[in-house]
Write a protein that holds these residues in place. Structure first.
Motif, short mmCIF file in Angstrom:
data_model
loop_
_atom_site.label_atom_id
_atom_site.label_comp_id
_atom_site.label_asym_id
_atom_site.label_seq_id
_atom_site.Cartn_x
_atom_site.Cartn_y
_atom_site.Cartn_z
N GLY A 14 44.90 44.55 21.12
CA GLY A 14 46.23 44.28 21.20
C GLY A 14 46.79 43.75 22.42
N ILE A 15 46.14 44.28 23.44
CA ILE A 15 46.63 43.69 24.80
C ILE A 15 45.17 43.49 25.72
N SER B 167 40.78 45.44 29.52
CA SER B 167 41.06 44.70 30.89
C SER B 167 39.76 43.78 31.20
N VAL B 168 40.23 42.81 32.16
CA VAL B 168 39.13 41.98 32.68
C VAL B 168 39.10 42.33 33.94
N PRO B 169 37.88 42.18 34.90
CA PRO B 169 37.89 42.46 36.12
C PRO B 169 38.82 41.69 37.13
N ASN B 170 39.04 42.00 38.29
CA ASN B 170 39.96 41.29 39.06
C ASN B 170 39.36 40.00 39.32
N SER B 171 37.98 39.67 39.52
CA SER B 171 37.20 38.60 39.80
C SER B 171 37.32 37.66 38.69
N GLU B 172 37.78 38.12 37.41
CA GLU B 172 37.96 37.06 36.33
C GLU B 172 39.15 36.75 36.25
N ALA B 173 40.14 36.98 36.95
CA ALA B 173 41.61 36.88 36.75
C ALA B 173 42.32 36.10 38.09
N ASN C 84 49.82 29.74 21.47
CA ASN C 84 48.43 30.46 21.03
C ASN C 84 47.68 30.84 21.77
N LYS C 85 47.68 30.33 23.24
CA LYS C 85 46.97 30.82 24.35
C LYS C 85 47.67 31.86 25.26
N LEU C 86 48.68 32.58 24.72
CA LEU C 86 49.43 33.44 25.48
C LEU C 86 48.86 34.67 25.47
N LEU C 87 48.56 35.27 26.68
CA LEU C 87 47.83 36.51 26.92
C LEU C 87 48.64 37.69 27.44
N LYS C 88 48.47 38.75 26.46
CA LYS C 88 49.53 39.99 26.79
C LYS C 88 49.17 40.76 27.89
N PHE C 89 49.38 40.20 29.16
CA PHE C 89 48.89 40.81 30.36
C PHE C 89 50.40 41.67 30.51
N PHE C 90 51.35 41.22 30.07
CA PHE C 90 52.81 41.85 30.05
C PHE C 90 53.13 42.07 28.66
N GLY C 91 54.61 42.74 28.76
CA GLY C 91 55.19 43.01 27.34
C GLY C 91 54.41 44.11 26.70
#
Length: 360
Positions: free
Chosen positions: A170-171, A85-91, A3-10
């Motif tokens: 969606g992503i 997208s989120v900024p690089n500073s937040e990832a 439930n916390k999976l984030l679609k950075f990929f796929g």
């Protein structure tokens, strides 16, 4: 953890449009891929006033929501999911090594079990995703796994913002991933598609300038610095006593006083060139490489006439303005001339929109 999976990929089965929320504008781009050819189907840009988004942090949510609503009308988009997208500073991204025998489910369980080794937060506080890059160079029994993490509050705020504009997300991507994806398009313009080359992409935004370094089309270095096109707008406003809106129109229609070019624009261009050179020196000091073979400019400031030549003179690196759409087919409903003018500002948005151009 699912439930916390984030679609950075796929991938996502439904159509995806890229939406980029920047300091000076909100942008939307819809790309499709048929065969080996990319198509620009829709795009729109809605400007934001200074202070609405400051250094990639959204300060005025209502203004962004209104801009998003206008984007949908201008682009004539309905019923599509968005990739943001989120900024690089937040990832946080890191490569970890795990046993090559593990299945995807096993990898998820391993990360869940050993989260404190990889993530400086509780799993309850973050969204995360991972992808297997390939075999590890350290052992045949291991694979490299790219792990991407962002605090849930960073994700939830942006998703809720889009929801208020009647847009479903969606992503959620990361800026550096989006830029790497878009870079594959401009790399085609390089000799041997940039093979064995160290290439810099300088994104000069309104308030932030980001240096992205690629080697063999893979991102190897990213660094932000507080500097951008807003410095030029501030100088115009202060020198000529104009409001922000008046300054924008005066630049657009070339109605600024005669001394603007020599007293304001030229010094600003020289400052940009020095900032770019300084950013490159920071990269060299990291120790990985001591040479950059090619440099692309992106962002709203990049298309100032003669800036590429000045940066080349300052750095000694061949410099060009990035255009990710040079080999794409443009839909008739899209103004090709306007799109080409806006192309350097759409690199990140293009990287997000490319999530719609994968096999589903």
């Amino acid at each position: 953890m699912s439930n916390k999976l984030l679609k950075f990929f796929g991938v996502v089965a439904d159509p995806i449009v890229g939406i980029d929320i920047g300091s000076s504008a909100v942008k939307l781009l819809h790309l499709e891929k048929r065969g080996h050819q990319h198509y620009v189907e829709h795009y729109a840009i809605e400007p934001l006033l200074p202070g609405v988004v400051v250094e990639k942090t959204i300060k005025n949510h209502d203004a962004v929501v209104n801009a998003l609503k206008k984007l949908l009308i201008t682009a004539d988009i309905q019923d599509s999911l968005a990739c943001i997208s989120v900024p690089n500073s937040e990832a946080i991204t890191r490569v970890i090594q795990l046993s090559a025998d593990l299945t995807t489910k096993d990898i998820a369980a391993e990360i869940d079990l050993e989260a404190d080794r990889y993530i400086p937060y509780s799993l309850d506080e973050v969204n995360l995703d991972f992808t297997v890059i390939g075999k590890s160079t350290t052992s045949e029994d291991l694979v490299d796994v790219l792990l991407a993490v962002s605090k849930s509050e960073n994700i939830d705020g942006r998703v809720q913002l889009l929801s208020q504009a009647k847009i479903n997300t969606g992503i959620v991507d990361i800026d550096s991933f989006a830029m790497e994806r878009a870079f594959t398009l401009i790399a085609k313009q390089l000799p041997e598609q940039g093979h064995d080359m160290v290439v810099a992409v300088i994104d000069i935004g309104a308030t932030i300038t980001t240096l992205n370094i690629f080697h063999n089309q893979r991102s190897i270095y990213t660094r932000d610095q507080s500097f951008g096109g807003q410095h030029l707008m501030n100088e115009i406003q202060n020198r000529y006593g104009l409001s922000y809106e008046e300054a924008v129109l005066a630049r657009k229609y070339n109605t600024l006083p005669d001394d603007y070019i020599t007293e304001v624009l030229q010094p600003f261009k020289e400052t940009v060139a020095k900032q770019v050179s300084r950013a490159c020196q920071f990269f060299f000091s990291s120790g990985e490489h001591n040479e950059i073979n090619y440099l692309f400019l992106t962002g709203g400031t990049s298309n100032i006439s003669g800036l590429d030549e000045l940066i080349f003179a300052e750095t000694g690196v061949k410099t060009a303005i990035a255009n990710p759409f040079s080999n794409m087919v443009i839909a008739k409903k899209v103004s090709e001339n306007v799109l080409m003018e806006d192309a350097p500002t759409l690199m990140n948005c293009c990287g997000l929109a490319l999530r719609n151009c994968v096999d589903k």
